[in-house]
Design a protein around this motif. Structure first.
Motif, PDB file in Angstrom:
ATOM      1  N   LEU A 148      -5.999   1.541  -3.130  1.00 40.71           N
ATOM      2  CA  LEU A 148      -6.005   2.695  -4.034  1.00 40.71           C
ATOM      3  C   LEU A 148      -4.591   3.252  -4.204  1.00 40.71           C
ATOM      4  O   LEU A 148      -4.160   3.565  -5.327  1.00 40.71           O
ATOM      5  N   VAL A 149      -3.860   3.369  -3.113  1.00 42.32           N
ATOM      6  CA  VAL A 149      -2.476   3.847  -3.179  1.00 42.32           C
ATOM      7  C   VAL A 149      -1.620   2.908  -4.022  1.00 42.32           C
ATOM      8  O   VAL A 149      -0.810   3.344  -4.858  1.00 42.32           O
ATOM      9  N   PHE A 150      -1.799   1.613  -3.807  1.00 38.89           N
ATOM     10  CA  PHE A 150      -1.032   0.622  -4.574  1.00 38.89           C
ATOM     11  C   PHE A 150      -1.258   0.801  -6.071  1.00 38.89           C
ATOM     12  O   PHE A 150      -0.318   0.794  -6.877  1.00 38.89           O
ATOM     13  N   LEU A 151      -2.524   0.974  -6.452  1.00 45.46           N
ATOM     14  CA  LEU A 151      -2.851   1.126  -7.873  1.00 45.46           C
ATOM     15  C   LEU A 151      -2.338   2.450  -8.441  1.00 45.46           C
ATOM     16  O   LEU A 151      -1.823   2.497  -9.568  1.00 45.46           O
ATOM     17  N   TYR A 152      -2.473   3.532  -7.667  1.00 49.02           N
ATOM     18  CA  TYR A 152      -1.937   4.821  -8.125  1.00 49.02           C
ATOM     19  C   TYR A 152      -0.438   4.717  -8.377  1.00 49.02           C
ATOM     20  O   TYR A 152       0.093   5.273  -9.350  1.00 49.02           O
ATOM     21  N   ASP A 153       0.244   4.020  -7.501  1.00 44.27           N
ATOM     22  CA  ASP A 153       1.694   3.854  -7.643  1.00 44.27           C
ATOM     23  C   ASP A 153       2.015   3.103  -8.937  1.00 44.27           C
ATOM     24  O   ASP A 153       2.865   3.530  -9.729  1.00 44.27           O
ATOM     25  N   LYS A 154       1.314   1.995  -9.165  1.00 40.35           N
ATOM     26  CA  LYS A 154       1.585   1.205 -10.368  1.00 40.35           C
ATOM     27  C   LYS A 154       1.183   1.952 -11.641  1.00 40.35           C
ATOM     28  O   LYS A 154       1.785   1.743 -12.698  1.00 40.35           O
ATOM     29  N   TYR A 155       0.185   2.821 -11.523  1.00 44.71           N
ATOM     30  CA  TYR A 155      -0.288   3.589 -12.674  1.00 44.71           C
ATOM     31  C   TYR A 155       0.511   4.881 -12.857  1.00 44.71           C
ATOM     32  O   TYR A 155       0.210   5.680 -13.741  1.00 44.71           O
ATOM     33  N   GLU A 156       1.497   5.068 -11.987  1.00 44.04           N
ATOM     34  CA  GLU A 156       2.390   6.232 -12.002  1.00 44.04           C
ATOM     35  C   GLU A 156       1.657   7.543 -11.762  1.00 44.04           C
ATOM     36  O   GLU A 156       2.054   8.593 -12.247  1.00 44.04           O
ATOM     37  N   GLU A 157       0.577   7.481 -10.990  1.00 48.71           N
ATOM     38  CA  GLU A 157      -0.103   8.693 -10.532  1.00 48.71           C
ATOM     39  C   GLU A 157       0.350   8.967  -9.094  1.00 48.71           C
ATOM     40  O   GLU A 157      -0.392   8.804  -8.123  1.00 48.71           O
ATOM     41  N   TYR A 158       1.615   9.398  -8.998  1.00 47.41           N
ATOM     42  CA  TYR A 158       2.249   9.518  -7.695  1.00 47.41           C
ATOM     43  C   TYR A 158       1.632  10.616  -6.829  1.00 47.41           C
ATOM     44  O   TYR A 158       1.530  10.466  -5.608  1.00 47.41           O
ATOM     45  N   ASP A 159       1.206  11.686  -7.465  1.00 48.41           N
ATOM     46  CA  ASP A 159       0.584  12.779  -6.695  1.00 48.41           C
ATOM     47  C   ASP A 159      -0.669  12.292  -5.981  1.00 48.41           C
ATOM     48  O   ASP A 159      -0.878  12.574  -4.795  1.00 48.41           O
ATOM     49  N   ASN A 160      -1.512  11.551  -6.715  1.00 46.01           N
ATOM     50  CA  ASN A 160      -2.736  11.028  -6.108  1.00 46.01           C
ATOM     51  C   ASN A 160      -2.436  10.007  -5.019  1.00 46.01           C
ATOM     52  O   ASN A 160      -3.152   9.916  -4.013  1.00 46.01           O
ATOM     53  N   ALA A 161      -1.383   9.234  -5.218  1.00 39.32           N
ATOM     54  CA  ALA A 161      -1.003   8.250  -4.200  1.00 39.32           C
ATOM     55  C   ALA A 161      -0.618   8.935  -2.889  1.00 39.32           C
ATOM     56  O   ALA A 161      -1.051   8.540  -1.801  1.00 39.32           O
ATOM     57  N   VAL A 162       0.184   9.994  -2.997  1.00 45.65           N
ATOM     58  CA  VAL A 162       0.614  10.737  -1.797  1.00 45.65           C
ATOM     59  C   VAL A 162      -0.578  11.418  -1.123  1.00 45.65           C
ATOM     60  O   VAL A 162      -0.716  11.381   0.107  1.00 45.65           O
ATOM     61  N   LEU A 163      -1.433  12.027  -1.916  1.00 50.27           N
ATOM     62  CA  LEU A 163      -2.610  12.699  -1.353  1.00 50.27           C
ATOM     63  C   LEU A 163      -3.504  11.706  -0.618  1.00 50.27           C
ATOM     64  O   LEU A 163      -4.045  12.011   0.451  1.00 50.27           O
ATOM     65  N   THR A 164      -3.661  10.516  -1.172  1.00 48.94           N
ATOM     66  CA  THR A 164      -4.493   9.494  -0.527  1.00 48.94           C
ATOM     67  C   THR A 164      -3.883   9.055   0.798  1.00 48.94           C
ATOM     68  O   THR A 164      -4.592   8.901   1.802  1.00 48.94           O
ATOM     69  N   MET A 165      -2.570   8.875   0.826  1.00 46.21           N
ATOM     70  CA  MET A 165      -1.918   8.459   2.071  1.00 46.21           C
ATOM     71  C   MET A 165      -2.035   9.526   3.150  1.00 46.21           C
ATOM     72  O   MET A 165      -2.244   9.213   4.326  1.00 46.21           O
ATOM     73  N   MET A 166      -1.924  10.785   2.758  1.00 46.31           N
ATOM     74  CA  MET A 166      -2.017  11.858   3.749  1.00 46.31           C
ATOM     75  C   MET A 166      -3.460  12.065   4.216  1.00 46.31           C
ATOM     76  O   MET A 166      -3.693  12.469   5.348  1.00 46.31           O
TER      77      MET A 166
END
Length: 346
Positions: free
Chosen positions: A161-179
């Motif tokens: 999910l983080v990988f896809l958020y990053d590629k989709y440029e949804e950086y906020d969601n990527a960070v929230l998922t990692m935390m």
């Protein structure tokens, strides 16, 4: 005549007639009914019709001739509008492994399209999650990312999910998922790279707290990458607050006193005042008075001394009340003197 034989189930006769006139599509259908799957596939190739490929493919699936079914399926999946029906046919019968194998084989075709890459990713998320990340790393640009995002979230595949958020440029969601899921999703290099791109600056401060809780030894590395985006005054206050909380929870009076002295040395008057209440139970009033007097902060510390005085007076009042109560109890319990007459009787 061949069609009439076919309709009446006279497949051997129909086979001869269709062969004679080179009607490969009808011949393939006839061969399926005769269980001659390999010959049916060969004639489907000559017929070169999607409808024929589907008929023979489905028949091979029903006959569990999956290798031949795959040969047919490769001519079907390249048509985006036919893909869903083919997948449903396999999945409704529980042949997930065979469907995955067919799609894997189809990825190398010249006519491979986004739907194939997307549906294979979704199948991986459900049945072979260990293969999904590698698939995404190779083909992320060829999948329908929003669709695969939903599948990854439903399957709780947080790293994917983080990988896809990053590629989709949804950086906020990527960070929230990692935390939210650090055990599965957090990677130091990836986190530091993405946190610098978030739109919501508040996430930077949440990241600081996350590192303090989860990776305190790496906090300096995070500060280096975040420093251009942080309000330095707020950041210092953030860490001062954390230091005060830590000192209070430690129940260490010496640590609390050293923290007070450090705040004064650094000129952090507000932090000094806040610490007086955060570490209230650990501080000695005489020490606080001395520090406040030496640094001309008696006015700033006055609320603390008022609180201390109030507590002392409350304690004195309680002691006075207890002493009065004790005296009353002694008076009540004091034995009355015995009176005797001259005859020695009470």
């Amino acid at each position: 005549v061949g069609d009439r034989c076919y309709e009446k189930g006279m497949y051997e006769a129909a086979k001869l007639l269709y062969s004679n006139v080179s009607n490969f599509a009808r011949l393939a259908s006839t061969l399926v009914h005769l269980g001659e799957y390999q010959a049916a596939v060969d004639n489907s190739r000559k017929a070169s019709s999607t409808r024929t490929w589907k008929e023979v493919c489905f028949a091979c699936v029903d006959g569990q001739e999956f290798h031949l079914a795959q040969l047919c399926g490769l001519h079907i999946v390249i048509h985006a509008d036919e893909l869903e029906e083919l997948m449903c046919y396999y999945q409704d019968r529980g042949y997930f492994e065979e469907l995955i194998s067919m799609l894997e084989a189809a990825l190398g075709l010249e006519q491979a399209h986004m739907g194939m890459f997307t549906e294979l990713a979704i199948l991986y998320s459900k049945f072979k999650p260990q293969k999904m990340l590698e698939h995404l790393e190779l083909f992320w640009s060829r999948v329908n990312i929003p669709k695969v995002l939903r599948a990854a979230e439903q399957a709780h595949l947080w790293a994917e999910l983080v990988f896809l958020y990053d590629k989709y440029e949804e950086y906020d969601n990527a960070v929230l998922t990692m935390m939210s899921h650090p055990t599965e999703a957090w990677k130091e290099g990836q986190f530091k790279d993405i946190i610098t791109k978030v739109a919501n600056v508040e996430l930077c401060y949440r990241a600081l707290q996350f590192y303090l809780d989860y990776k305190p030894l790496l906090i300096n590395d995070l500060l280096l990458v975040l420093s251009p985006r942080l309000d330095h005054t707020r950041t210092v206050s953030f860490f001062s607050k954390d230091a005060m909380q830590h000192a209070a929870e430690s129940r260490d009076a010496e640590l609390a006193q050293k923290l007070l002295q450090w705040f004064l040395e650094e000129g952090k008057r507000e932090c000094f005042a806040a610490s007086l209440f955060t570490c209230y139970d650990l501080l000695h009033p005489d020490m606080v008075l001395e520090l406040a007097w030496r640094h001309n902060l008696v006015d700033l510390a006055m609320p603390y001394f008022i609180q201390v005085m109030r507590e002392y007076l409350s304690k004195v009042d309680r002691l006075d009340a207890l002493e009065s109560l004790h005296k009353q109890e002694e008076h009540v319990m004091e034995p009355a003197p015995l009176m005797f007459d001259f005859d020695g009787h009470e």
